[in-house]
Design an enzyme around this catalytic site. Structure first.
Site, PDB file in Angstrom:
ATOM      1  N   ARG A  57       0.664  -1.233  -0.094  1.00 44.46           N
ATOM      2  CA  ARG A  57       0.073   0.168  -0.301  1.00 44.46           C
ATOM      3  C   ARG A  57       1.052   1.358  -0.044  1.00 44.46           C
ATOM      4  O   ARG A  57       0.572   2.374  -0.547  1.00 44.46           O
ATOM      5  CB  ARG A  57      -1.120  -0.114   1.192  1.00 44.46           C
ATOM      6  CG  ARG A  57      -1.680   1.322   1.386  1.00 44.46           C
ATOM      7  CD  ARG A  57      -2.907   1.146   2.203  1.00 44.46           C
ATOM      8  NE  ARG A  57      -2.899   0.446   3.407  1.00 44.46           N
ATOM      9  CZ  ARG A  57      -2.228   0.832   4.467  1.00 44.46           C
ATOM     10  NH1 ARG A  57      -1.594   2.162   4.721  1.00 44.46           N
ATOM     11  NH2 ARG A  57      -2.097   0.019   5.454  1.00 44.46           N
ATOM     12  N   TYR A 110     -14.728  15.397 -17.333  1.00 46.29           N
ATOM     13  CA  TYR A 110     -15.258  13.921 -17.353  1.00 46.29           C
ATOM     14  C   TYR A 110     -16.345  13.941 -16.351  1.00 46.29           C
ATOM     15  O   TYR A 110     -16.318  14.611 -15.127  1.00 46.29           O
ATOM     16  CB  TYR A 110     -14.130  12.888 -17.166  1.00 46.29           C
ATOM     17  CG  TYR A 110     -14.626  11.631 -16.456  1.00 46.29           C
ATOM     18  CD1 TYR A 110     -15.435  10.903 -17.379  1.00 46.29           C
ATOM     19  CD2 TYR A 110     -14.137  11.075 -15.430  1.00 46.29           C
ATOM     20  CE1 TYR A 110     -16.095   9.770 -17.160  1.00 46.29           C
ATOM     21  CE2 TYR A 110     -14.828   9.644 -14.909  1.00 46.29           C
ATOM     22  CZ  TYR A 110     -15.636   9.192 -15.823  1.00 46.29           C
ATOM     23  OH  TYR A 110     -16.245   8.035 -15.116  1.00 46.29           O
ATOM     24  N   ASP A 185      -5.681  17.656 -16.047  1.00 45.16           N
ATOM     25  CA  ASP A 185      -5.952  16.247 -16.341  1.00 45.16           C
ATOM     26  C   ASP A 185      -5.352  16.048 -18.077  1.00 45.16           C
ATOM     27  O   ASP A 185      -5.815  16.619 -18.693  1.00 45.16           O
ATOM     28  CB  ASP A 185      -7.225  15.997 -16.492  1.00 45.16           C
ATOM     29  CG  ASP A 185      -7.758  14.512 -16.425  1.00 45.16           C
ATOM     30  OD1 ASP A 185      -7.014  13.972 -17.482  1.00 45.16           O
ATOM     31  OD2 ASP A 185      -8.774  13.992 -15.979  1.00 45.16           O
ATOM     32  N   LYS A 210      -6.670   5.029 -20.000  1.00 45.96           N
ATOM     33  CA  LYS A 210      -6.841   5.200 -21.419  1.00 45.96           C
ATOM     34  C   LYS A 210      -5.673   5.085 -22.453  1.00 45.96           C
ATOM     35  O   LYS A 210      -5.085   3.843 -22.626  1.00 45.96           O
ATOM     36  CB  LYS A 210      -7.472   6.610 -21.635  1.00 45.96           C
ATOM     37  CG  LYS A 210      -8.375   6.785 -20.439  1.00 45.96           C
ATOM     38  CD  LYS A 210      -9.784   5.957 -20.618  1.00 45.96           C
ATOM     39  CE  LYS A 210     -10.733   6.094 -19.595  1.00 45.96           C
ATOM     40  NZ  LYS A 210     -10.912   7.016 -18.534  1.00 45.96           N
TER      41      LYS A 210
END
Ligand code: LCS
Length: 395
Positions: A57, A110, A185, A210
């Site tokens: 983690r 988005y 972004d 993506k």
């Protein structure tokens, strides 16, 4: 020696830092935890006095390698890989804000990001201040929303789903004048087409799902910025909220990203050809593609991006009914959300990715109800055009 080209860094970058074997491809460190030599060694790694991994983690060699590669490709000092693009965006927004603060953002985002800002941050007492598309182009309008409680500026360019192009350098100037970080972004462009940090931005976020992954098989995100800012995000968010990327996904991202330059070149060249064809089609009202000279962001995109990207949106005559008829009559293009895959994907923002906006909010941000979004794949462009031609004939 001449610095290596981005195309070379995409293939080789960071790998030499992690030679643990003679394998060409670095192994996957599929482990949750790590052995310590003895108690003092463990304590030294935990305190930061010695280098090493303690728990996946917090850090993992395969994830670390992917982070180093993304930092290199974006030109940042450090990067944090996350389980999704949304985890990357939340991991920037949450540690930088507290109740009473606000963030200044373009309104065209988005749908998931819009919802995070408009509903979830708001619920926590952090107000989003959204700029309509026209206001995003005016320096004075961007600056007018900033006050002493503003903590960050946020933008997407090209924006999902309208392909609006925003001036990163101009926004960066406003951000710097107010001592605020600008977050960009860079999902639609990818680091091959656009380098926001070089234009003055402070933090880049990606849905790596993506173009970075490129094959539609994994979800992931990335944050890139200064070592100081990444340290702050790790300490105040990632270690405790736990948005870590799986080592297996990091390995797949390392594999996928190697062909980024090749894929982007094909996505861009095909998109240009398809956009020109759609633009001349009698059944198409409007094509939103920054590569077309008539696009309001064309000149800016030509300056700010290497090519114009693989994403476009278009409006079919007959509005929503026309758009639906096209989507329902395609045989090659796949009706699915997401983008940046090898396959051409088509979807309807108003009922899918941008259903988180009210119809009024969509109208204000230029997301027409009939708008369809096309993520151009790497198939032969003429085959995609033939598929669109048949669907438009049936519409
Ligand atoms: N940023 C942008 C620009 C995006 O398009 C997406 C997802 C995200 C962030 C979130 O990333 P994720 O958590 O999904 O990795 N965009 C999607 C889209 O347009 N269709 O499906 C997902």
């Amino acid at each position: 020696m001449k610095p290596l080209a981005k195309e070379t860094l995409i293939v080789h970058g960071a790998h030499a830092d992690h030679v643990t074997s003679l394998d060409l491809v670095p192994p996957i460190h599929m482990t949750a935890t790590y052995r310590f030599n003895d108690a003092d060694h463990g304590a030294a790694i935990f305190s930061g006095a010695a280098e090493g991994f303690v728990y996946t983690r917090i850090g993992n060699p395969t994830v670390d390698l992917f982070q180093k590669k993304m930092a290199l490709l974006e030109g940042g000092e450090d990067a944090i890989a996350t389980a999704s693009g949304m985890a990357a965006i939340a991991s920037v927004a949450l540690p930088l804000t507290q109740p009473g603060d606000n963030i200044v953002s373009c309104a065209t985002l988005y749908g998931g990001t819009y919802s995070l800002f408009n509903h979830h941050l708001r619920r926590m007492g952090v107000a989003p201040r959204f700029l309509r598309p026209a206001d995003c182009r005016a320096e004075a309008q961007v600056a007018s929303l900033i006050d002493s409680n503003t903590r960050l500026l946020y933008m997407e360019t090209p924006a999902n789903p309208t392909l609006d192009v925003l001036d990163i350098a101009m926004w960066a100037q406003v951000a710097k004048a107010h001592g605020l970080p600008l977050v960009v972004d860079n999902t639609f462009a990818s680091p091959w087409l656009q380098s926001p940090l070089a234009l003055g931005a402070d933090i880049v976020v990606h849905s790596a799902t993506k173009y970075i992954g490129g094959h539609g098989d994994i979800i992931g995100g990335v944050i890139v910025g200064t070592a100081e800012m990444m340290g702050r995000i790790r300490e105040h968010h990632s270690h405790h909220f736990g948005p870590a990327m799986s080592p297996f996904n990091a390995w797949l991202f390392l594999r996928g990203v190697k062909t980024l330059a090749l894929r982007m070149e094909r996505h861009c060249d095909s998109a240009m050809k398809i956009a020109r064809w759609l633009d001349a089609h009698p059944k198409v009202d409007r094509v939103h593609y920054p590569g077309l000279p008539g696009h309001p962001g064309h000149a800016l995109a030509a300056r700010q991006m290497k090519k114009f990207g693989g994403m476009m949106a278009f409006e079919v005559k007959g509005g929503l009914a026309g758009g639906k008829a096209v989507m329902n009559n395609l045989r090659l293009c796949i009706l699915a959300v997401s983008l940046g895959d090898c396959e051409t994907l088509i979807q309807h923002p108003a009922s899918m990715t941008h259903a988180t906006y009210t119809p009024q909010e969509r109208a204000a941000t230029g997301i027409a109800e009939g708008l369809v979004r096309l993520s151009v794949g790497i198939e032969d462009a003429d085959d995609i055009i033939a598929d669109l031609d048949a669907a438009l004939a049936a519409a």
